[in-house]
Design an enzyme around this catalytic site. Structure first.
Site, PDB file in Angstrom:
ATOM      1  N   ASN A 240      -1.136   8.142  18.923  1.00  0.00           N
ATOM      2  CA  ASN A 240      -2.249   7.668  18.096  1.00  0.00           C
ATOM      3  C   ASN A 240      -3.551   7.562  18.895  1.00  0.00           C
ATOM      4  O   ASN A 240      -4.629   7.871  18.380  1.00  0.00           O
ATOM      5  CB  ASN A 240      -1.922   6.301  17.488  1.00  0.00           C
ATOM      6  CG  ASN A 240      -0.948   6.406  16.331  1.00  0.00           C
ATOM      7  OD1 ASN A 240      -0.843   7.436  15.685  1.00  0.00           O
ATOM      8  ND2 ASN A 240      -0.209   5.340  16.072  1.00  0.00           N
TER       9      ASN A 240
ATOM     10  N   GLY B 172       0.859  -1.190   0.000  1.00  0.00           N
ATOM     11  CA  GLY B 172       0.000   0.000   0.000  1.00  0.00           C
ATOM     12  C   GLY B 172       0.887   1.229   0.000  1.00  0.00           C
ATOM     13  O   GLY B 172       1.967   1.234  -0.603  1.00  0.00           O
ATOM     14  N   ALA B 173       0.443   2.287   0.711  1.00  0.00           N
ATOM     15  CA  ALA B 173       1.197   3.543   0.709  1.00  0.00           C
ATOM     16  C   ALA B 173       2.587   3.341   1.331  1.00  0.00           C
ATOM     17  O   ALA B 173       3.607   3.643   0.699  1.00  0.00           O
ATOM     18  CB  ALA B 173       0.405   4.602   1.489  1.00  0.00           C
ATOM     19  N   VAL B 174       2.623   2.798   2.544  1.00  0.00           N
ATOM     20  CA  VAL B 174       3.903   2.632   3.244  1.00  0.00           C
ATOM     21  C   VAL B 174       4.771   1.570   2.557  1.00  0.00           C
ATOM     22  O   VAL B 174       5.960   1.776   2.312  1.00  0.00           O
ATOM     23  CB  VAL B 174       3.650   2.263   4.727  1.00  0.00           C
ATOM     24  CG1 VAL B 174       4.919   1.824   5.419  1.00  0.00           C
ATOM     25  CG2 VAL B 174       3.049   3.458   5.451  1.00  0.00           C
ATOM     26  N   GLY B 175       4.170   0.436   2.230  1.00  0.00           N
ATOM     27  CA  GLY B 175       4.916  -0.654   1.588  1.00  0.00           C
ATOM     28  C   GLY B 175       5.546  -0.217   0.273  1.00  0.00           C
ATOM     29  O   GLY B 175       6.712  -0.533  -0.020  1.00  0.00           O
TER      30      GLY B 175
ATOM     31  N   LYS C 117       4.495   6.091  20.239  1.00  0.00           N
ATOM     32  CA  LYS C 117       3.675   6.292  19.046  1.00  0.00           C
ATOM     33  C   LYS C 117       2.221   5.904  19.341  1.00  0.00           C
ATOM     34  O   LYS C 117       1.279   6.571  18.897  1.00  0.00           O
ATOM     35  CB  LYS C 117       4.246   5.423  17.905  1.00  0.00           C
ATOM     36  CG  LYS C 117       3.501   5.517  16.583  1.00  0.00           C
ATOM     37  CD  LYS C 117       4.192   6.447  15.604  1.00  0.00           C
ATOM     38  CE  LYS C 117       3.405   6.710  14.350  1.00  0.00           C
ATOM     39  NZ  LYS C 117       3.597   5.741  13.293  1.00  0.00           N
TER      40      LYS C 117
ATOM     41  N   SER D  13      -4.978   8.814   9.869  1.00  0.00           N
ATOM     42  CA  SER D  13      -5.339   7.599   9.136  1.00  0.00           C
ATOM     43  C   SER D  13      -6.693   7.070   9.598  1.00  0.00           C
ATOM     44  O   SER D  13      -7.478   6.558   8.797  1.00  0.00           O
ATOM     45  CB  SER D  13      -4.257   6.535   9.300  1.00  0.00           C
ATOM     46  OG  SER D  13      -4.077   6.256  10.670  1.00  0.00           O
TER      47      SER D  13
ATOM     48  N   ALA E 200       2.936   8.692   3.816  1.00  0.00           N
ATOM     49  CA  ALA E 200       2.845   8.159   2.453  1.00  0.00           C
ATOM     50  C   ALA E 200       1.386   8.153   2.029  1.00  0.00           C
ATOM     51  O   ALA E 200       0.497   7.855   2.834  1.00  0.00           O
ATOM     52  CB  ALA E 200       3.396   6.742   2.421  1.00  0.00           C
TER      53      ALA E 200
HETATM   54  N1  LIG Z   1       0.263   5.966   5.200  1.00  0.00           N
HETATM   55  C1  LIG Z   1       1.004   6.564   6.119  1.00  0.00           C
HETATM   56  O1  LIG Z   1       1.397   7.729   5.976  1.00  0.00           O
HETATM   57  C2  LIG Z   1       1.445   5.801   7.350  1.00  0.00           C
HETATM   58  C3  LIG Z   1       2.469   6.349   8.141  1.00  0.00           C
HETATM   59  C4  LIG Z   1       2.936   5.634   9.240  1.00  0.00           C
HETATM   60  C5  LIG Z   1       2.367   4.415   9.552  1.00  0.00           C
HETATM   61  N2  LIG Z   1       1.365   3.914   8.788  1.00  0.00           N
HETATM   62  C6  LIG Z   1       0.847   2.591   9.140  1.00  0.00           C
HETATM   63  O2  LIG Z   1       1.377   1.659   8.213  1.00  0.00           O
HETATM   64  C7  LIG Z   1       0.433   0.601   7.986  1.00  0.00           C
HETATM   65  C8  LIG Z   1       0.095   0.537   6.512  1.00  0.00           C
HETATM   66  O3  LIG Z   1      -0.551   1.758   6.167  1.00  0.00           O
HETATM   67  P1  LIG Z   1      -0.836   2.176   4.661  1.00  0.00           P
HETATM   68  O4  LIG Z   1      -1.260   3.596   4.714  1.00  0.00           O
HETATM   69  O5  LIG Z   1       0.283   1.780   3.802  1.00  0.00           O
HETATM   70  O6  LIG Z   1      -2.111   1.263   4.378  1.00  0.00           O
HETATM   71  P2  LIG Z   1      -2.606   0.714   2.954  1.00  0.00           P
HETATM   72  O7  LIG Z   1      -2.280   1.720   1.908  1.00  0.00           O
HETATM   73  O8  LIG Z   1      -4.007   0.276   3.141  1.00  0.00           O
HETATM   74  O9  LIG Z   1      -1.672  -0.529   2.715  1.00  0.00           O
HETATM   75  C9  LIG Z   1      -1.961  -1.827   3.134  1.00  0.00           C
HETATM   76  C10 LIG Z   1      -1.702  -2.730   1.954  1.00  0.00           C
HETATM   77  O10 LIG Z   1      -1.790  -4.087   2.389  1.00  0.00           O
HETATM   78  C11 LIG Z   1      -2.514  -4.793   1.397  1.00  0.00           C
HETATM   79  N3  LIG Z   1      -3.076  -6.018   1.970  1.00  0.00           N
HETATM   80  C12 LIG Z   1      -4.145  -6.159   2.785  1.00  0.00           C
HETATM   81  N4  LIG Z   1      -4.346  -7.456   3.069  1.00  0.00           N
HETATM   82  C13 LIG Z   1      -3.411  -8.139   2.393  1.00  0.00           C
HETATM   83  C14 LIG Z   1      -3.115  -9.536   2.256  1.00  0.00           C
HETATM   84  N5  LIG Z   1      -3.844 -10.478   2.873  1.00  0.00           N
HETATM   85  N6  LIG Z   1      -2.076  -9.889   1.484  1.00  0.00           N
HETATM   86  C15 LIG Z   1      -1.331  -8.968   0.844  1.00  0.00           C
HETATM   87  N7  LIG Z   1      -1.562  -7.630   0.925  1.00  0.00           N
HETATM   88  C16 LIG Z   1      -2.596  -7.233   1.694  1.00  0.00           C
HETATM   89  C17 LIG Z   1      -3.567  -3.817   0.950  1.00  0.00           C
HETATM   90  O11 LIG Z   1      -4.110  -4.265  -0.275  1.00  0.00           O
HETATM   91  P3  LIG Z   1      -5.461  -3.589  -0.892  1.00  0.00           P
HETATM   92  O12 LIG Z   1      -4.945  -2.360  -1.567  1.00  0.00           O
HETATM   93  O13 LIG Z   1      -5.944  -4.639  -1.806  1.00  0.00           O
HETATM   94  O14 LIG Z   1      -6.351  -3.296   0.249  1.00  0.00           O
HETATM   95  C18 LIG Z   1      -2.727  -2.550   0.822  1.00  0.00           C
HETATM   96  O15 LIG Z   1      -2.044  -2.510  -0.400  1.00  0.00           O
HETATM   97  C19 LIG Z   1      -0.759   0.940   8.882  1.00  0.00           C
HETATM   98  O16 LIG Z   1      -0.603   0.306  10.116  1.00  0.00           O
HETATM   99  C20 LIG Z   1      -0.666   2.439   9.057  1.00  0.00           C
HETATM  100  O17 LIG Z   1      -1.310   2.909  10.224  1.00  0.00           O
HETATM  101  C21 LIG Z   1       0.900   4.577   7.693  1.00  0.00           C
END
Ligand SMILES: NC(=O)c1ccc[n+]([C@@H]2O[C@H](COP(=O)([O-])OP(=O)(O)OC[C@H]3O[C@@H](n4cnc5c(N)ncnc54)[C@H](OP(=O)(O)O)[C@@H]3O)[C@@H](O)[C@H]2O)c1
Length: 297
Positions: free
Chosen positions: A179, A9-12, A175, A245, A120
């Site tokens: 949160n 997703g965004a972070v990955g 953190k 988030s 992200a």
């Molecule tokens: N975004 C930020 O700025 C930020 C900053 C710091 C921390 N975080 C934390 O980092 C974590 C990820 O956040 P994010 O914003 O990156 O969330 P996200 O964009 O929703 O990313 C999660 C990813 O995991 C995928 N996924 C879900 N189930 C799966 C499975 N069974 N197998 C493989 N992939 C799977 C999702 O796929 P789909 O797209 O198909 O749903 C999505 O691509 C969260 O805990 C968030 O709180 C985020």
């Protein structure tokens, strides 16, 4: 290193892109079954990563878990049988408690916990924006993880700054408390982070922080409530224009990470018979909102 990122997703995607540029061999494991996933970071060139490659998974040295907290168990369990026993697993998501629920399956593996303050945002299926420069803190969950300090150096080289934290629980709790204060309130009030910096919320924020600090002590972590209140207010100010988030999840009717944020604190309080009315009420309100979707939709 051979690195697989679970949850692009965004972070990955952000970490995948940066670590690829640093010369590591990166493979993604997403939900889509296509064999390649394209990622573009900001104005950079598009990179096509392998997706769901069993071969890459079996030879990876490091698996980075960047799914949301509530997705961790179902996403990770099917992959464990394919991972080499020495492959390091790094959990890099918000919230706490996911690894504890998998402790039996993970006990004999090198396991790391991390926390990221980078921002992200995925703006379409392939483009991610680095919306806030932060840092990555990494530490050991178990004894085998303690031998993996070099992973922080790998991240620091590829996506600086990253640091090893010898007591990662301290960083995770810090953190978590931030949160606990910002996420559910912004979601319930339907506001940007900056609104919580107004004085009218100061007392409520302090109560949330104090309750969480009491629970952290049961986890062996000592935190300073007044210092953390200042941190919460500073985070609210420095990210004033952002929607948290949890706000975004609730606004878009997506399951939030509440069970692993205020919910984690509520569980500890229940176990130790401590009253934490503020965190409990926020937890219950978010759960009520989530439950209302399935009833009305
Ligand atoms: N975004 C930020 O700025 C930020 C900053 C710091 C921390 N975080 C934390 O980092 C974590 C990820 O956040 P994010 O914003 O990156 O969330 P996200 O964009 O929703 O990313 C999660 C990813 O995991 C995928 N996924 C879900 N189930 C799966 C499975 N069974 N197998 C493989 N992939 C799977 C999702 O796929 P789909 O797209 O198909 O749903 C999505 O691509 C969260 O805990 C968030 O709180 C985020």
């Amino acid at each position: 290193m051979n690195i697989t990122i679970l949850g692009p997703g965004a972070v990955g995607s952000l970490y995948a892109y940066k670590l690829h540029l640093a010369g590591h061999s990166i493979s993604l494991w997403g939900r889509t079954s296509s064999s390649k996933i394209e990622v573009t970071l900001d104005d950079g060139e598009s990179i096509a990563f392998n997706n769901q490659s069993l071969e890459d998974l079996e030879r990876c040295d490091l698996l980075v878990v960047t799914v949301k907290a509530w997705q961790v168990k179902s996403a990770l369990l099917p992959l464990l049988t394919h991972l080499h026993p020495d492959a390091i697993i790094l959990f890099l998501h918000n919230g706490m408690g996911t690894v504890d629920s998998l402790s039996e399956q993970l006990a004999h593996r090198p396991v790391l916990l991390g926390t990221s303050t980078h921002g992200a945002l995925k703006v379409n299926s392939s483009t991610v924006h680095h919306t806030g420069i932060g840092q990555t803190l990494i530490g050991a969950w178990n004894k085998k993880g303690q031998q993996c300090e070099f992973v922080a150096e790998v991240f620091d080289h590829g996506f600086s700054p990253a640091q090893w934290h010898s007591i990662i629980q301290q960083a995770l709790w810090t953190k978590l408390v931030i949160n606990c204060a910002i996420n559910p309130l912004t979601a319930i009030l339907d506001c940007r982070n900056g609104q919580l910096a107004n004085h009218e919320y100061r007392e409520q924020l302090f109560s949330i922080v104090k309750e969480a600090v009491t629970c952290a002590r049961f986890d062996g972590v000592e935190l300073d409530a007044p210092v953390l209140l200042d941190t919460v207010v500073n985070v609210a100010k420095s990210t004033a224009q952002n929607y948290s988030s949890m706000h975004q999840d609730i606004y878009n009717k997506r399951q939030s990470e509440i069970d692993f944020i205020n919910g984690y604190v509520v569980n500890i309080a229940t176990k130790h018979h401590v009253d934490i009315p503020n965190n409990l009420s926020l937890y219950q309100k978010i759960k009520q909102i989530e439950a209302s979707w399935s009833q009305h939709d």
